[in-house]
Design a protein around this motif. Structure first.
Motif, PDB file in Angstrom:
ATOM      1  N   GLY A  26      91.432  79.565  63.069  1.00 50.30           N
ATOM      2  CA  GLY A  26      90.466  78.986  63.993  1.00 50.30           C
ATOM      3  C   GLY A  26      90.718  77.504  64.233  1.00 50.30           C
ATOM      4  O   GLY A  26      90.566  77.006  65.357  1.00 50.30           O
ATOM      5  N   HIS A 119      81.768  77.927  57.352  1.00 49.98           N
ATOM      6  CA  HIS A 119      82.471  79.085  57.904  1.00 49.98           C
ATOM      7  C   HIS A 119      82.292  80.347  57.065  1.00 49.98           C
ATOM      8  O   HIS A 119      82.756  81.417  57.467  1.00 49.98           O
ATOM      9  N   VAL A 150      79.227  78.784  62.116  1.00 43.94           N
ATOM     10  CA  VAL A 150      79.916  79.744  62.979  1.00 43.94           C
ATOM     11  C   VAL A 150      79.089  80.998  63.234  1.00 43.94           C
ATOM     12  O   VAL A 150      79.491  81.860  64.017  1.00 43.94           O
ATOM     13  N   ASN A 174      83.113  81.592  66.844  1.00 44.78           N
ATOM     14  CA  ASN A 174      84.567  81.592  66.837  1.00 44.78           C
ATOM     15  C   ASN A 174      85.092  82.239  68.114  1.00 44.78           C
ATOM     16  O   ASN A 174      84.462  83.126  68.685  1.00 44.78           O
ATOM     17  N   ASN A 294      87.157  86.226  61.916  1.00 50.15           N
ATOM     18  CA  ASN A 294      88.168  86.191  62.963  1.00 50.15           C
ATOM     19  C   ASN A 294      88.894  87.520  63.070  1.00 50.15           C
ATOM     20  O   ASN A 294      89.307  87.915  64.160  1.00 50.15           O
ATOM     21  N   HIS A 364      83.276  85.369  73.383  1.00 46.20           N
ATOM     22  CA  HIS A 364      84.088  84.749  72.333  1.00 46.20           C
ATOM     23  C   HIS A 364      85.426  84.224  72.860  1.00 46.20           C
ATOM     24  O   HIS A 364      86.463  84.425  72.232  1.00 46.20           O
ATOM     25  N   MET A 369      84.718  78.142  72.817  1.00 44.78           N
ATOM     26  CA  MET A 369      84.652  77.591  71.462  1.00 44.78           C
ATOM     27  C   MET A 369      85.052  76.115  71.460  1.00 44.78           C
ATOM     28  O   MET A 369      84.359  75.268  70.872  1.00 44.78           O
TER      29      MET A 369
END
Length: 400
Positions: A26, A119, A150, A174, A294, A364, A369
């Protein structure tokens, strides 16, 4: 009239280690999608970095290793202070518990704009309630200009448990590259060792660091229970887990003891994740804790239905009966039952996977982001440590 020679502001990202992982991936994506004329970047690693840094090598990003030893290493604070004094960043952006002490060092080094991101949590503090860590977070909270979470789960925790002011917390989802990660076109590629794939194989897949908090042995146990059953559809099942770490040996041993090693492939760390996802029919994440995964986002972008544990941000990404199925953590029986449903009803998997990709494209994207982080940095730069209005990420769009 002469053009301005003012350099873009420098952001130092303080992380544990630059290696293969969701947080690190990320960060790379963020740097790639931030406007270079407005922000430069450097990465300070508490430990060190691997060949993974090649993903941003051409972007002029300086990477510094503090080579922190295991356990107490007070010398790394001195090395961090010296690195920050040499870099003179405009912004420090620390991440997770391992980096939060860097907020104090940054303040002492004269870094005025300070951001901290959450995160996800680790095995030693699955629910973010361990007293000594809560005290540390509360002690350092006044030094932090803005928090980034996140997931909504982490945002609420920062406000309710850590005591962060709501106006100083932004949730930024994310993003995922929905061009690189896309559904397969045609039959799946023949991956793995000889004999692993067959014409009608049903590949159950997962990707991640094979550490305790990811809990891959539960997925292996569910797989072994399924292939031990007499149902003919279960004989098509194959297991593919991509990643490396201390629990990989345990999972391999479980498969070998059950005589099922030939029906599973655990190749370790790989650089072709997008291709391997397109070889899967179903994605399963058995984690005990998650921020915003992710790997789930990448699987959904690849058009896969997702079975995940109902922890952390998983419940915000996977919509039961629409894009996947949620199960309790450490429940191999319920996980096995959910896997069996997708194996026996292939049209359900196709329908859920199609919806999953549509959700990713809508909510997303990587540009959305990046704009969220840009809004936080810009607001702090305009207003100093005390923004008059909370920076907000713009509404997600469908750009990729």
């Amino acid at each position: 009239m002469t053009a301005s020679t003012e350099q873009p502001r420098l952001v130092v990202h303080l992380i544990h280690q630059l290696d293969v992982g969701g947080l690190e991936n990320g960060l790379i994506n963020l740097i790639k999608h931030m406007p270079p004329e407005r922000y430069r970047h450097a990465i300070v690693c508490l430990k060190d970095y691997s060949d993974f840094h090649a993903h941003i090598k051409t972007r002029g990003v300086e990477i510094i290793s503090l080579n922190k030893r295991e356990g107490k290493d007070f010398g790394h604070y001195v090395r961090m202070f010296r690195a920050l004094r040499a870099l003179q960043p405009d912004v420090i952006h620390t991440r997770n518990l391992c980096g939060i002490e860097g907020q104090l060092v940054a303040a002492l080094a004269g870094v005025k704009l300070r951001v901290h991101g959450e995160h996800g949590r680790d095995m030693f503090d699955l629910y973010g309630k361990r007293l000594k860590y809560q005290l540390l977070r509360r002690l350092l909270r006044p030094l932090i200009g803005h928090f980034i979470a996140v997931s909504a789960d982490l945002e609420h925790w920062l406000i309710d448990s850590v005591g962060a002011e709501p106006g100083r917390v932004s949730q930024i989802a994310n993003g995922v590259d929905s061009v690189q990660f896309h559904p397969r076109l045609g039959p799946p590629a023949a991956v793995g060792p000889e004999g692993f794939m067959s014409d009608n194989a049903f590949v159950i897949g997962s990707v991640g660091r094979m550490v305790d908090v990811k809990n891959f042995p539960t997925l292996v146990e569910a797989f072994l229970r399924l292939i031990a059953s007499p149902h003919p559809a279960h004989q098509r099942m194959r297991l593919l887990i991509v990643g490396d770490g201390p629990t990989r040996a345990e999972c391999l041993d479980m498969l070998a003891r059950a005589g099922a090693a030939h029906r599973a492939w655990l190749p370790g760390e790989r650089g072709d994740i997008s291709q391997l996802l397109r070889a899967m029919d179903l994605f399963v994440l058995p984690s005990l804790a998650e921020g915003s995964s992710n790997t789930i986002l990448e699987a959904m972008a690849s058009g896969l239905p997702v079975i995940a544990t109902a922890v952390g941000g998983n419940t915000e990404l996977v919509h039961p009966g629409f894009t996947g199925i949620l199960v309790p953590p450490r429940s191999p029986d319920l996980m096995a039952a959910a896997i069996a449903d997708y194996c026996r009803i292939p049209e359900m998997g196709a329908r859920h996977g199609m919806r999953a990709r549509s959700q990713i494209i809508a909510t997303h994207s990587l540009p959305a982001m990046a704009r969220g982080y840009l809004a936080v940095y810009d607001a702090l730069a305009r207003n100093g440590q005390e923004p008059k209005e909370p920076p907000c990420a713009p509404s997600p769009d469908s750009s990729t």
